[in-house]
Design an enzyme around this catalytic site. Sequence first.
Site, PDB file in Angstrom:
ATOM      1  N   ASP A  29       0.857  -1.383   0.047  1.00 34.88           N
ATOM      2  CA  ASP A  29      -0.159   0.094  -0.178  1.00 34.88           C
ATOM      3  C   ASP A  29       0.820   1.289  -0.139  1.00 34.88           C
ATOM      4  O   ASP A  29       1.889   1.269   0.567  1.00 34.88           O
ATOM      5  CB  ASP A  29      -0.845  -0.078   1.239  1.00 34.88           C
ATOM      6  CG  ASP A  29      -2.084   0.995   1.096  1.00 34.88           C
ATOM      7  OD1 ASP A  29      -3.099   0.649   1.206  1.00 34.88           O
ATOM      8  OD2 ASP A  29      -1.803   2.366   1.268  1.00 34.88           O
ATOM      9  N   ASN A  85     -12.803  -3.178   2.506  1.00 38.10           N
ATOM     10  CA  ASN A  85     -13.659  -1.980   2.529  1.00 38.10           C
ATOM     11  C   ASN A  85     -14.723  -2.210   1.294  1.00 38.10           C
ATOM     12  O   ASN A  85     -14.370  -2.196  -0.015  1.00 38.10           O
ATOM     13  CB  ASN A  85     -13.092  -0.676   2.490  1.00 38.10           C
ATOM     14  CG  ASN A  85     -12.187  -0.371   3.944  1.00 38.10           C
ATOM     15  OD1 ASN A  85     -12.884  -0.861   4.999  1.00 38.10           O
ATOM     16  ND2 ASN A  85     -11.037   0.094   3.793  1.00 38.10           N
ATOM     17  N   GLN A  92     -14.463   3.042   1.374  1.00 41.23           N
ATOM     18  CA  GLN A  92     -13.820   2.372   0.151  1.00 41.23           C
ATOM     19  C   GLN A  92     -13.475   3.505  -0.834  1.00 41.23           C
ATOM     20  O   GLN A  92     -14.316   4.186  -0.857  1.00 41.23           O
ATOM     21  CB  GLN A  92     -14.607   1.221  -0.759  1.00 41.23           C
ATOM     22  CG  GLN A  92     -13.834   0.928  -1.699  1.00 41.23           C
ATOM     23  CD  GLN A  92     -14.612  -0.161  -2.894  1.00 41.23           C
ATOM     24  OE1 GLN A  92     -15.852  -0.346  -2.412  1.00 41.23           O
ATOM     25  NE2 GLN A  92     -14.184  -0.666  -3.853  1.00 41.23           N
ATOM     26  N   HIS A  98     -10.424  -5.062  -3.365  1.00 40.76           N
ATOM     27  CA  HIS A  98      -9.146  -5.302  -3.038  1.00 40.76           C
ATOM     28  C   HIS A  98      -9.093  -5.671  -1.485  1.00 40.76           C
ATOM     29  O   HIS A  98      -9.964  -5.388  -0.584  1.00 40.76           O
ATOM     30  CB  HIS A  98      -8.105  -4.146  -2.955  1.00 40.76           C
ATOM     31  CG  HIS A  98      -8.818  -2.874  -2.439  1.00 40.76           C
ATOM     32  ND1 HIS A  98      -9.473  -1.977  -3.108  1.00 40.76           N
ATOM     33  CD2 HIS A  98      -8.662  -2.124  -1.083  1.00 40.76           C
ATOM     34  CE1 HIS A  98     -10.058  -0.879  -2.425  1.00 40.76           C
ATOM     35  NE2 HIS A  98      -9.441  -1.116  -1.308  1.00 40.76           N
ATOM     36  N   HIS A 100      -6.929  -5.692   2.156  1.00 40.21           N
ATOM     37  CA  HIS A 100      -5.981  -5.142   2.832  1.00 40.21           C
ATOM     38  C   HIS A 100      -5.397  -6.205   3.769  1.00 40.21           C
ATOM     39  O   HIS A 100      -6.123  -6.742   4.549  1.00 40.21           O
ATOM     40  CB  HIS A 100      -6.408  -3.996   3.887  1.00 40.21           C
ATOM     41  CG  HIS A 100      -6.831  -2.671   2.995  1.00 40.21           C
ATOM     42  ND1 HIS A 100      -6.009  -1.550   3.006  1.00 40.21           N
ATOM     43  CD2 HIS A 100      -8.109  -2.536   2.393  1.00 40.21           C
ATOM     44  CE1 HIS A 100      -6.597  -0.431   2.375  1.00 40.21           C
ATOM     45  NE2 HIS A 100      -7.979  -1.157   2.305  1.00 40.21           N
TER      46      HIS A 100
HETATM   47  P1  AMP Z   1      -9.822   1.803   0.255  1.00 37.05           P
HETATM   48  O1  AMP Z   1      -9.966   2.829   1.152  1.00 37.05           O
HETATM   49  O2  AMP Z   1     -10.247   0.167   1.054  1.00 37.05           O
HETATM   50  O3  AMP Z   1     -10.436   1.907  -0.900  1.00 37.05           O
HETATM   51  O4  AMP Z   1      -8.284   1.460   0.278  1.00 37.05           O
HETATM   52  C1  AMP Z   1      -7.262   1.935  -0.902  1.00 37.05           C
HETATM   53  C2  AMP Z   1      -5.969   1.779  -0.737  1.00 37.05           C
HETATM   54  O5  AMP Z   1      -5.560   1.867  -1.904  1.00 37.05           O
HETATM   55  C3  AMP Z   1      -5.604   2.873   0.370  1.00 37.05           C
HETATM   56  O6  AMP Z   1      -4.936   2.420   1.369  1.00 37.05           O
HETATM   57  C4  AMP Z   1      -4.501   3.502  -0.561  1.00 37.05           C
HETATM   58  O7  AMP Z   1      -3.383   4.018   0.089  1.00 37.05           O
HETATM   59  C5  AMP Z   1      -4.232   2.595  -1.588  1.00 37.05           C
HETATM   60  N1  AMP Z   1      -3.653   3.109  -2.757  1.00 37.05           N
HETATM   61  C6  AMP Z   1      -4.406   3.886  -3.651  1.00 37.05           C
HETATM   62  N2  AMP Z   1      -3.434   4.121  -4.817  1.00 37.05           N
HETATM   63  C7  AMP Z   1      -2.349   3.254  -4.605  1.00 37.05           C
HETATM   64  C8  AMP Z   1      -1.115   3.056  -5.425  1.00 37.05           C
HETATM   65  N3  AMP Z   1      -1.158   3.778  -6.774  1.00 37.05           N
HETATM   66  N4  AMP Z   1      -0.277   2.078  -5.130  1.00 37.05           N
HETATM   67  C9  AMP Z   1      -0.380   1.377  -3.836  1.00 37.05           C
HETATM   68  N5  AMP Z   1      -1.607   1.636  -3.023  1.00 37.05           N
HETATM   69  C10 AMP Z   1      -2.366   2.476  -3.482  1.00 37.05           C
END
Ligand code: AMP
Length: 112
Positions: A29, A85, A92, A98, A100
């Site tokens: 992440d 999420n 989300q 995805h 985590h």
């Molecule tokens: P969510 O809030 O569950 O949708 O989580 C999305 C996650 O994606 C967050 O923890 C972000 O930090 C992560 N994220 C977004 N863009 C990237 C990226 N380019 N590379 C790695 N992680 C990312």
Amino acid sequence: MDCIFCKIVSGEASIHSLYQDEQVIAFRDITPQAPVHFLVIPREHVESLAHTARKHSPLLGHMLAIAADLAAKEGLSEGFRTVINAGEQGGQTVQHLHIHVLGGRAMGWPPG
Ligand code: AMP
């Protein structure tokens, strides 16, 4: 469609990759919330867990199995947290399914 995780799947966006196969990609992440924080995503664009159907059961099982394998490889023998999420109230922010995986410190419960 402007989906950052689809750009990761296509190779347009760079990542710190941990694992890839024909179905999933796992990568760190970009904003880690724990000493170890990585994501497991499907190559297929599925908007969220709420948008899955029975046909996605094998994919969902594979994603969880890879999450557990990688947690072990990352040394999370004392435990880890998996989070999916879904939707606005679920927190989300990226509209591509995805998982985590967070670890390396004690996780509080319940989440805020
Ligand atoms: P969510 O809030 O569950 O949708 O989580 C999305 C996650 O994606 C967050 O923890 C972000 O930090 C992560 N994220 C977004 N863009 C990237 C990226 N380019 N590379 C790695 N992680 C990312």
